[in-house]
Design a protein around this motif. Structure first.
Motif, PDB file in Angstrom:
ATOM      1  N   ILE A  89     -72.882  -6.122  24.651  1.00 51.86           N
ATOM      2  CA  ILE A  89     -73.202  -6.329  26.221  1.00 51.86           C
ATOM      3  C   ILE A  89     -73.157  -7.647  26.401  1.00 51.86           C
ATOM      4  CG2 ILE A  89     -74.587  -5.627  28.133  1.00 51.86           C
ATOM      5  CD1 ILE A  89     -75.333  -3.069  26.719  1.00 51.86           C
ATOM      6  N   CYS A  90     -72.497  -8.362  27.082  1.00 50.92           N
ATOM      7  CA  CYS A  90     -72.616  -9.875  27.258  1.00 50.92           C
ATOM      8  C   CYS A  90     -73.291 -10.134  28.871  1.00 50.92           C
ATOM      9  CB  CYS A  90     -71.131 -10.497  27.261  1.00 50.92           C
ATOM     10  SG  CYS A  90     -70.247 -10.301  26.024  1.00 50.92           S
ATOM     11  N   GLY A  91     -74.366 -10.581  28.662  1.00 51.70           N
ATOM     12  CA  GLY A  91     -75.235 -10.946  29.906  1.00 51.70           C
ATOM     13  C   GLY A  91     -74.467 -12.122  30.629  1.00 51.70           C
ATOM     14  N   ARG A  92     -74.959 -12.575  31.734  1.00 51.29           N
ATOM     15  CA  ARG A  92     -74.441 -13.651  32.568  1.00 51.29           C
ATOM     16  C   ARG A  92     -75.882 -14.063  33.606  1.00 51.29           C
ATOM     17  NH1 ARG A  92     -70.429 -17.782  31.952  1.00 51.29           N
ATOM     18  NH2 ARG A  92     -69.685 -16.884  30.159  1.00 51.29           N
ATOM     19  N   TYR A  93     -75.499 -15.207  34.221  1.00 49.14           N
ATOM     20  CA  TYR A  93     -76.652 -15.440  35.359  1.00 49.14           C
ATOM     21  C   TYR A  93     -78.126 -15.701  34.626  1.00 49.14           C
ATOM     22  CZ  TYR A  93     -72.832 -13.359  37.536  1.00 49.14           C
ATOM     23  OH  TYR A  93     -71.447 -13.176  38.309  1.00 49.14           O
ATOM     24  N   GLU A  94     -79.146 -15.026  35.299  1.00 47.74           N
ATOM     25  CA  GLU A  94     -80.457 -15.155  34.715  1.00 47.74           C
ATOM     26  C   GLU A  94     -80.484 -14.066  33.423  1.00 47.74           C
ATOM     27  OE1 GLU A  94     -82.725 -17.193  34.951  1.00 47.74           O
ATOM     28  OE2 GLU A  94     -81.239 -18.414  36.008  1.00 47.74           O
ATOM     29  N   GLY A  95     -79.633 -13.324  33.437  1.00 49.85           N
ATOM     30  CA  GLY A  95     -79.766 -12.059  32.400  1.00 49.85           C
ATOM     31  C   GLY A  95     -79.234 -10.849  32.863  1.00 49.85           C
ATOM     32  N   LEU A 140     -69.565 -16.130  24.156  1.00 54.68           N
ATOM     33  CA  LEU A 140     -69.582 -17.006  23.138  1.00 54.68           C
ATOM     34  C   LEU A 140     -70.391 -16.282  21.831  1.00 54.68           C
ATOM     35  CD1 LEU A 140     -70.161 -20.564  24.055  1.00 54.68           C
ATOM     36  CD2 LEU A 140     -68.337 -19.529  22.569  1.00 54.68           C
ATOM     37  N   ALA A 141     -71.755 -15.615  22.159  1.00 53.44           N
ATOM     38  CA  ALA A 141     -72.478 -15.062  21.245  1.00 53.44           C
ATOM     39  C   ALA A 141     -71.750 -13.859  20.702  1.00 53.44           C
ATOM     40  CB  ALA A 141     -73.827 -14.625  21.835  1.00 53.44           C
ATOM     41  N   ALA A 142     -71.289 -13.000  21.413  1.00 50.96           N
ATOM     42  CA  ALA A 142     -70.427 -11.831  20.951  1.00 50.96           C
ATOM     43  C   ALA A 142     -69.394 -12.295  19.930  1.00 50.96           C
ATOM     44  CB  ALA A 142     -69.906 -11.074  22.102  1.00 50.96           C
ATOM     45  N   ASN A 168     -82.143 -20.329  18.994  1.00 50.14           N
ATOM     46  CA  ASN A 168     -83.165 -20.778  19.958  1.00 50.14           C
ATOM     47  C   ASN A 168     -82.641 -21.929  20.978  1.00 50.14           C
ATOM     48  OD1 ASN A 168     -84.910 -19.145  18.910  1.00 50.14           O
ATOM     49  ND2 ASN A 168     -85.771 -20.375  17.588  1.00 50.14           N
ATOM     50  N   TYR A 169     -81.456 -21.419  21.680  1.00 50.45           N
ATOM     51  CA  TYR A 169     -80.884 -22.178  22.776  1.00 50.45           C
ATOM     52  C   TYR A 169     -80.314 -21.003  23.785  1.00 50.45           C
ATOM     53  CZ  TYR A 169     -77.466 -21.293  19.309  1.00 50.45           C
ATOM     54  OH  TYR A 169     -76.501 -20.858  18.418  1.00 50.45           O
ATOM     55  N   VAL A 170     -80.170 -21.761  24.990  1.00 44.46           N
ATOM     56  CA  VAL A 170     -79.734 -20.810  26.045  1.00 44.46           C
ATOM     57  C   VAL A 170     -78.296 -21.190  26.462  1.00 44.46           C
ATOM     58  CG1 VAL A 170     -80.106 -20.012  28.308  1.00 44.46           C
ATOM     59  CG2 VAL A 170     -81.964 -20.470  26.794  1.00 44.46           C
ATOM     60  N   LEU A 171     -77.468 -20.087  26.275  1.00 44.41           N
ATOM     61  CA  LEU A 171     -75.815 -20.091  26.654  1.00 44.41           C
ATOM     62  C   LEU A 171     -75.683 -19.879  28.041  1.00 44.41           C
ATOM     63  CD1 LEU A 171     -74.527 -18.208  23.393  1.00 44.41           C
ATOM     64  CD2 LEU A 171     -74.319 -20.772  23.802  1.00 44.41           C
ATOM     65  N   SER A 172     -74.645 -20.093  28.618  1.00 47.88           N
ATOM     66  CA  SER A 172     -74.721 -19.446  30.114  1.00 47.88           C
ATOM     67  C   SER A 172     -73.947 -18.179  30.133  1.00 47.88           C
ATOM     68  CB  SER A 172     -73.549 -20.488  30.767  1.00 47.88           C
ATOM     69  OG  SER A 172     -72.410 -20.528  30.115  1.00 47.88           O
ATOM     70  N   GLY A 173     -73.669 -17.445  28.927  1.00 47.60           N
ATOM     71  CA  GLY A 173     -73.352 -16.186  28.932  1.00 47.60           C
ATOM     72  C   GLY A 173     -73.302 -15.370  27.404  1.00 47.60           C
ATOM     73  N   LEU A 194     -76.603  -9.045  23.928  1.00 42.51           N
ATOM     74  CA  LEU A 194     -76.759 -10.506  23.515  1.00 42.51           C
ATOM     75  C   LEU A 194     -77.619 -10.942  24.494  1.00 42.51           C
ATOM     76  CD1 LEU A 194     -75.108 -11.090  20.966  1.00 42.51           C
ATOM     77  CD2 LEU A 194     -73.605  -9.681  22.483  1.00 42.51           C
ATOM     78  N   SER A 195     -78.594 -11.669  24.020  1.00 41.78           N
ATOM     79  CA  SER A 195     -80.040 -12.249  24.546  1.00 41.78           C
ATOM     80  C   SER A 195     -80.530 -13.196  23.942  1.00 41.78           C
ATOM     81  CB  SER A 195     -80.962 -10.980  24.984  1.00 41.78           C
ATOM     82  OG  SER A 195     -82.268 -11.717  25.311  1.00 41.78           O
ATOM     83  N   ALA A 196     -80.863 -14.517  24.583  1.00 38.56           N
ATOM     84  CA  ALA A 196     -81.869 -15.652  24.044  1.00 38.56           C
ATOM     85  C   ALA A 196     -83.197 -14.922  23.666  1.00 38.56           C
ATOM     86  CB  ALA A 196     -81.898 -16.300  24.865  1.00 38.56           C
ATOM     87  N   GLN A 197     -83.530 -13.959  24.129  1.00 40.54           N
ATOM     88  CA  GLN A 197     -84.915 -13.251  23.638  1.00 40.54           C
ATOM     89  C   GLN A 197     -84.651 -12.145  22.467  1.00 40.54           C
ATOM     90  OE1 GLN A 197     -85.981 -11.885  27.556  1.00 40.54           O
ATOM     91  NE2 GLN A 197     -85.510 -13.650  28.439  1.00 40.54           N
ATOM     92  N   GLY A 198     -83.519 -12.056  21.987  1.00 40.26           N
ATOM     93  CA  GLY A 198     -83.451 -11.190  21.002  1.00 40.26           C
ATOM     94  C   GLY A 198     -83.955 -11.493  19.421  1.00 40.26           C
TER      95      GLY A 198
END
Ligand code: SAH
Length: 229
Positions: A111-117, A143-145, A135-140, A87-91
């Protein structure tokens, strides 16, 4: 279908899967969701999963070793039907088409990222694909998963009580067709505060109702989502 989730916040998922369709699908054995704590694959006293970014700058980055170790121990062998998704804002954008494609997989590991990625080597050498839910940035990535699993789960045959109900949903290529929005729905009372439901829905003529719904779906799509027409 089986979903594995790799996260530093396993307790996050106590909520999202404990209701309705997803909960019932798990109870019926149509769906299995296994949550793994990334810290279980750390080897130091502090169970460290993150480190400072090379080159300097703000924030922390999830280290590659625990992520690779986790995936390789959950799946000692990779192969078709076993897909790793970061899961990635850049995906690539997750949408109903991607959900349909994923619903045909046997098992997915998210795979759930956190922090800066996450260290980029995970995207390059471990994940099959990077997915973004918008097209927005979550903190982790948690939620996306949950969004991905909820959306994919209802497309698995047997998960929705009525097999055809997913076919008529918004964005599906089936049903009203062409990936339009679903038609509007009404229920009783037939008149509420002076607003009446369309007469044709009360007359019991199935062909007329089908035509009306098709037209209503087209009209609403053109009005609210002209990009889909
Ligand atoms: N610095 C990164 C954002 C990191 S946000 C950037 O600007 O691209 C932390 C984590 O949240 C990410 O690693 C990812 O797993 C998750 N995340 C954030 N936004 C997301 C999105 N739109 N879709 C899916 N995951 C997202």
């Amino acid at each position: 279908m089986t979903f594995h989730i790799l996260t530093i916040f396993p307790e996050f998922f106590a909520g999202p899967f404990a209701h309705g369709v997803v909960k019932r699908a798990c109870a019926a054995g149509l769906l299995e969701i296994r949550i793994h704590n990334l810290r279980d694959w750390t080897h130091d006293r502090h169970r460290t999963v993150d480190d400072r970014p090379f080159g300097g700058g703000e924030g922390m980055v999830l280290k590659p070793e625990p992520v690779f170790d986790a995936v390789e121990s959950i799946w000692p062998e990779r192969g078709p039907g076993r897909k790793v998704i970061l899961l990635s804002a850049q995906g690539r954008m997750f949408d109903q088409g991607v959900a349909n494609r994923l619903s045909r997989e046997e098992t997915l590991l998210l795979i759930c990222g956190r922090y800066e990625g996450v260290d980029e080597r995970v995207a390059e050498h471990l994940a099959d694909e990077e997915l973004s839910i918008g097209n927005y940035v979550l903190s982790g990535g948690e939620l996306a998963a949950a969004v991905v699993i909820d959306t994919v789960a209802r497309l698995i045959p047997g998960v929705l009580g009525n097999e055809t109900s997913a076919a008529f949903d918004s964005f599906q290529e089936t049903g009203h067709g062409e990936g339009l929005l679903d038609c509007p729905h009404w229920t009783r009372p037939a008149e509420f505060r002076g607003w009446k439901v369309p007469e044709v829905l009360l007359n019991g003529n199935h062909e007329e109702i089908r035509q009306f719904r098709k037209g209503a779906a087209r009209e609403k799509t053109a009005r609210l989502r002209p990009d889909l027409v």
